[in-house]
Design an enzyme around this catalytic site. Structure first.
Site, PDB file in Angstrom:
ATOM      1  N   TYR A 110     -86.184  -5.990  49.450  1.00 42.38           N
ATOM      2  CA  TYR A 110     -86.129  -5.703  47.726  1.00 42.38           C
ATOM      3  C   TYR A 110     -85.270  -4.084  47.829  1.00 42.38           C
ATOM      4  O   TYR A 110     -84.426  -3.818  47.131  1.00 42.38           O
ATOM      5  CB  TYR A 110     -87.303  -5.938  47.822  1.00 42.38           C
ATOM      6  CG  TYR A 110     -87.733  -7.096  46.922  1.00 42.38           C
ATOM      7  CD1 TYR A 110     -86.516  -7.961  45.880  1.00 42.38           C
ATOM      8  CD2 TYR A 110     -88.658  -8.067  47.514  1.00 42.38           C
ATOM      9  CE1 TYR A 110     -87.327  -8.923  45.801  1.00 42.38           C
ATOM     10  CE2 TYR A 110     -89.139  -9.023  46.984  1.00 42.38           C
ATOM     11  CZ  TYR A 110     -88.536  -9.781  46.277  1.00 42.38           C
ATOM     12  OH  TYR A 110     -88.553 -11.086  45.365  1.00 42.38           O
ATOM     13  N   GLU A 133     -96.762  -2.457  41.931  1.00 41.37           N
ATOM     14  CA  GLU A 133     -95.720  -2.022  40.941  1.00 41.37           C
ATOM     15  C   GLU A 133     -94.279  -1.743  41.361  1.00 41.37           C
ATOM     16  O   GLU A 133     -93.730  -1.514  42.938  1.00 41.37           O
ATOM     17  CB  GLU A 133     -95.968  -0.418  40.785  1.00 41.37           C
ATOM     18  CG  GLU A 133     -97.647   0.231  40.103  1.00 41.37           C
ATOM     19  CD  GLU A 133     -98.772   0.385  41.236  1.00 41.37           C
ATOM     20  OE1 GLU A 133     -98.264   0.317  42.643  1.00 41.37           O
ATOM     21  OE2 GLU A 133     -99.972  -0.459  40.970  1.00 41.37           O
ATOM     22  N   GLN A 176    -111.375  -5.616  41.324  1.00 43.21           N
ATOM     23  CA  GLN A 176    -109.906  -6.075  40.290  1.00 43.21           C
ATOM     24  C   GLN A 176    -109.581  -8.131  40.868  1.00 43.21           C
ATOM     25  O   GLN A 176    -109.419  -8.218  42.269  1.00 43.21           O
ATOM     26  CB  GLN A 176    -109.020  -5.583  40.305  1.00 43.21           C
ATOM     27  CG  GLN A 176    -108.312  -5.435  41.444  1.00 43.21           C
ATOM     28  CD  GLN A 176    -107.447  -3.817  41.113  1.00 43.21           C
ATOM     29  OE1 GLN A 176    -107.201  -3.399  40.357  1.00 43.21           O
ATOM     30  NE2 GLN A 176    -106.240  -4.656  42.300  1.00 43.21           N
TER      31      GLN A 176
END
Length: 186
Positions: A110, A133, A176
């Site tokens: 990436y 992110e 989370q």
């Protein structure tokens, strides 16, 4: 503080459920690679994304983040607009030991396309999915492939246990699930 090898990562994942689901092999044919590597673990990105948008003319404020800053997307391929940003989450759920800190680095596949991945450290005692992110730094739209590799996690074991873990201090992102937006405790 020592960097942990594949045999330690495998043992912790299988015996202590440090990474679930855990992929013992490094899968890389026809996909952005993921799974166990020599000194790390390549995490996968899930199918849910939050893509930043200016449709509502809002301001990004980390102390007062509003849902109108993002649009939800679910799919096998997410297109991040040019010079834009998205949030995602790992497929894997982590349970960090009390004497281990993990650092996450973006994958070169990436990065060589102008897509920068940022993840803050996984603190000792942290448990949960990891919010990822993703920045598209190019002037072109960019594809992110769900269920494939997005970053590599390196595990560092401390010489001694810390006094207070993330769990002990009731960290705001503890346990989370899904993509978690910025939180400021009041």
């Amino acid at each position: 503080m020592g960097l942990k090898a594949d045999n330690w990562i495998r043992k912790m994942a299988l015996e202590r459920k440090m990474i679930e689901p855990f992929c013992e092999a490094n899968i890389g044919k026809g996909v952005v690679s993921y799974g166990l590597s020599s000194y790390g673990y390549d995490i996968r990105v899930g199918r849910e994304f939050k893509i930043f948008t200016n449709v509502n003319s809002t301001v990004v404020d980390p102390k007062n983040f509003v849902e109108e800053n993002v649009v939800d997307f679910e799919g096998d391929v997410c297109i991040v607009p040019a010079n834009s940003f998205a949030l995602a989450r790992t497929i894997e759920y982590f349970k960090m030991p009390d004497d281990v800190l993990a650092i996450c680095l973006g994958k070169s596949t990436y990065a060589r396309c102008g897509i920068i991945v940022n993840v803050t450290p996984f603190e000792p005692g942290f448990e949960g999915h990891i919010t990822i992110e993703i920045s598209n730094t190019t002037p072109l739209p960019a594809k992110i492939y769900a269920n494939e590799g997005i970053a590599q996690v390196l595990f560092l074991q401390g010489d001694e246990k810390c006094d207070t873990t993330y769990k002990d201090k009731k960290g705001k992102y503890q346990a989370q699930t899904g993509i978690t937006l910025p939180r400021i405790l009041k």
